[in-house]
Motif scaffolding. Structure first.
Motif, PDB file in Angstrom:
ATOM      1  N   LEU A 237       0.795  -1.298   0.095  1.00  9.43           N
ATOM      2  CA  LEU A 237       0.109  -0.082  -0.057  1.00  9.43           C
ATOM      3  C   LEU A 237       0.742   1.345   0.010  1.00  9.43           C
ATOM      4  N   PHE A 238       1.896   1.280   0.822  1.00 15.68           N
ATOM      5  CA  PHE A 238       2.748   2.318   0.928  1.00 15.68           C
ATOM      6  C   PHE A 238       3.292   2.725  -0.445  1.00 15.68           C
ATOM      7  N   SER A 239       3.760   1.857  -1.168  1.00 18.62           N
ATOM      8  CA  SER A 239       4.452   1.958  -2.666  1.00 18.62           C
ATOM      9  C   SER A 239       3.513   2.645  -3.390  1.00 18.62           C
ATOM     10  N   VAL A 240       2.162   2.086  -3.435  1.00 19.86           N
ATOM     11  CA  VAL A 240       1.376   2.695  -4.409  1.00 19.86           C
ATOM     12  C   VAL A 240       0.761   4.052  -3.873  1.00 19.86           C
ATOM     13  N   ALA A 241       0.748   4.349  -2.722  1.00 13.53           N
ATOM     14  CA  ALA A 241       0.134   5.498  -2.121  1.00 13.53           C
ATOM     15  C   ALA A 241       1.165   6.641  -2.730  1.00 13.53           C
ATOM     16  N   VAL A 242       2.201   6.519  -2.176  1.00 13.98           N
ATOM     17  CA  VAL A 242       3.374   7.566  -2.418  1.00 13.98           C
ATOM     18  C   VAL A 242       3.423   8.060  -3.991  1.00 13.98           C
ATOM     19  N   HIS A 243       3.175   6.977  -4.925  1.00 13.11           N
ATOM     20  CA  HIS A 243       2.983   7.294  -6.426  1.00 13.11           C
ATOM     21  C   HIS A 243       1.868   8.101  -6.636  1.00 13.11           C
ATOM     22  N   GLU A 244       0.746   7.586  -6.041  1.00 14.11           N
ATOM     23  CA  GLU A 244      -0.482   8.369  -6.448  1.00 14.11           C
ATOM     24  C   GLU A 244      -0.633   9.785  -5.799  1.00 14.11           C
TER      25      GLU A 244
END
Length: 568
Positions: A237-244
């Motif tokens: 989740l963190f990896s996707v959230a930082v991109h979004e």
């Protein structure tokens, strides 16, 4: 042969050149783009290129993608391969198809009107907007049904935002209730916007660029197996959230494979996380550079002063007819060759000569005899082309009429609009119209629209709903839409209307214009001249450099041909 006769012959050949259409490239086939000619993969590839900006989004509705040549598509595919760091073969080869199917962000790679090129001086791409303030709030609208630990979910999201704080002058505060700049939601498939998720894999999440309404909002596909710990197997989740959140702050995708804003999923080690220089350059371009030794502080927002609500004029009695030259419209349709304009429990009729029954609207129930008494307004209406039945939408119900009578046996309480395959949470249809470009019927609600399968009388399930942004320049939510006698589509909002250009897939440049003048025959607005109000942009138009009238050319050709033949 005399020189003048040679000149006449040369002129004749030139005219023949003008009359004979130039040979165009052959239309593409799956065999010309894919090595094995797999038609389904070919069409999936086209849909991908449209969805992520390599082909214009208008190709979805206009069908232009199917008419492009193999040469054009090869160029587009090379653009994608270049952006993704693949070999530029121009074909949908195995590596290209695999990249298209890899888990990724749902935001477009290339914005409409932006042509991708490696020759640009910077690698990153900025979005169309940024935040004008420096202190932003965020709030969870829904949590994931996959992750039971809300604290770990909130921690992953908070850490992602804190990393953006380190490289910007922005600061983020969680809001537990009320309005927030960035609203975070977990949802599946259709989840309230025009960009449905696609199940596990594929699109992981998407976010909206800064702005009003849904600007900054960030959505995660809850069909994914979200995880928050290094040792867990799933989508981090963190990896996707930082991109979004990069999108939510105003960044578009980058073609730098190690950049956070590269569109395909990559799992990051949270303790050792750091931004790529490409990301830092991009965000600094929007919000200024941050000295590494100085963490700027921004005062939290104070409570806004209490202001008295503006006074509004007393609304007209709903039992009184609306003012013909000063009102908005609920619905408009071309029915049995006449235009019907609806407002509340009233409607006007007009033919090509103008308004009928004088300028005073008739009661809805006086004209449509079978309309149930409890129906006090019409949201949308159209005449079904298959059997010429008239379909009225009011709230979350619809009614079917034969001429001005409710179809025999049709329930007076109406039928639910979910009969059309619409989601349960759709409260009403804003507009419905048949588009002359492809003769298909479309239903609009909010910023989304569906295409109707006339045979099944249900909305098309594949790849719908779609965002109204495809119809460039059309305001949302619209009040009404319909196809005029001349085949042109018009959209209405407030007291204005917009004329749509099917060829350019956008509204005409000189619109909006006041509705009352054209549709009600009201006096011209004093702020606009008669010439300006009657001006209309041409629809379509040829692509030739020279606009020649074909009649005179043919006549000249025949005259010269007979003259030269006689001389010989």
């Amino acid at each position: 042969m005399p020189a003048w006769l040679e000149f006449a012959g040369a002129l004749l050949h030139f005219l023949l050149f003008l009359l004979v259409p130039a040979r165009t490239s052959e239309t593409h086939t799956a065999d010309g783009i894919i090595s094995n000619g797999n038609a389904s993969v070919f069409h999936e590839g086209l849909q991908f290129l449209i969805r992520y900006g390599y082909l214009p989004s208008s190709d979805m509705e206009s069908g232009r993608a199917e008419l492009r040549t193999a040469e054009e598509l090869g160029t587009i595919i090379r653009d994608f391969q270049q952006f993704a760091g693949l070999n530029k073969t121009g074909y949908l080869d195995e590596a290209t198809i695999a990249q298209m199917k890899a888990p990724r962000c749902g935001v477009q790679d290339i914005r409409p009107g932006y042509r991708y090129s490696r020759r640009r001086r910077r690698r990153y791409i900025l979005g169309p907007s940024k935040w004008k303030k420096r202190h932003l709030t965020y709030r969870f609208e829904t949590y994931s049904n996959v992750m039971s630990d809300y604290l770990r979910t909130r921690d992953a999201i908070t850490q992602a935002l804190k990393h953006w704080e380190k490289v910007t002058t922005l600061r983020f505060t969680e809001q537990l209730s009320g309005e927030a700049d960035i609203k975070i939601k977990f949802g599946k498939n259709y989840h309230g916007d025009g960009y449905p998720f696609d199940g596990r894999g594929g699109i992981l999440a998407h976010a909206f660029f800064p702005g009003d309404d849904n600007g900054g909002d960030t959505h995660f596909d809850d069909d994914e197996r979200w995880v928050t710990e290094e040792h867990q197997s799933g989508t981090d989740l963190f990896s996707v959230a930082v991109h979004e959140f990069g999108h939510a702050l105003g960044l578009a995708h980058s073609d730098v494979r190690n950049a956070i804003m590269f569109p395909w999923y990559k799992k990051y080690n949270r303790p050792n996380f750091g931004f790529h220089s490409d990301d830092i350059e991009a965000i600094s371009k929007l919000y200024g550079k941050v000295h590494p030794d100085v963490i700027p502080t921004v005062a939290p927002p104070t409570s806004p002063p209490v202001t008295q609500a503006p006074t509004t004029p007393k609304p007209r009695d709903k039992n009184s007819p609306p003012l013909t030259c000063d009102t908005t419209y609920d619905a408009i349709a071309l029915i049995r060759g006449e235009i019907f304009i609806f407002k509340g429990k009233w409607n006007w009729r007009r033919d090509q000569k103008g308004l009928l029954d004088g300028n005073t609207p008739l009661s809805l129930h006086r004209l449509w005899y079978g309309m149930p008494d409890h129906v006090e307004y019409i949201d949308a209406v159209y005449e079904r082309k298959s059997d010429h039945r008239i379909i009225f939408f009011s709230g979350n119900r619809y009614y079917v009429f034969n001429a001005n009578q409710l179809v025999h046996g049709f329930p007076e309480e109406g039928r639910p609009i979910t009969d059309y395959g619409l989601p349960n949470d759709i409260e009403k249809i804003d507009a419905v119209f048949t588009w002359s470009y492809n003769s298909r019927t479309y239903l609009i609600t909010g910023n989304m629209y569906w295409k109707l399968d006339e045979k099944e009388q249900r909305v098309v399930p594949f790849d719908y709903p779609r965002d109204m942004g495809i119809w460039q320049g059309v305001p949302t939510p619209v009040d009404a839409a319909f196809q005029f006698w001349d085949g042109v589509t018009y959209f209405f909002k407030g007291d204005q209307y917009w004329q749509f250009n099917d060829e350019l897939m956008k509204v005409e440049d000189q619109f909006p214009q006041p509705s009352a003048e054209k549709w009600m025959g009201c006096p011209l607005n004093s702020t606009r001249s008669e010439t300006e109000s009657n001006t209309k942009a041409p629809v379509g138009g040829g692509s030739s450099i020279y606009k020649l009238s074909i009649g005179p050319v043919i006549l000249l050709f025949l005259t010269l041909h007979l003259f030269i033949t006689k001389l010989r």
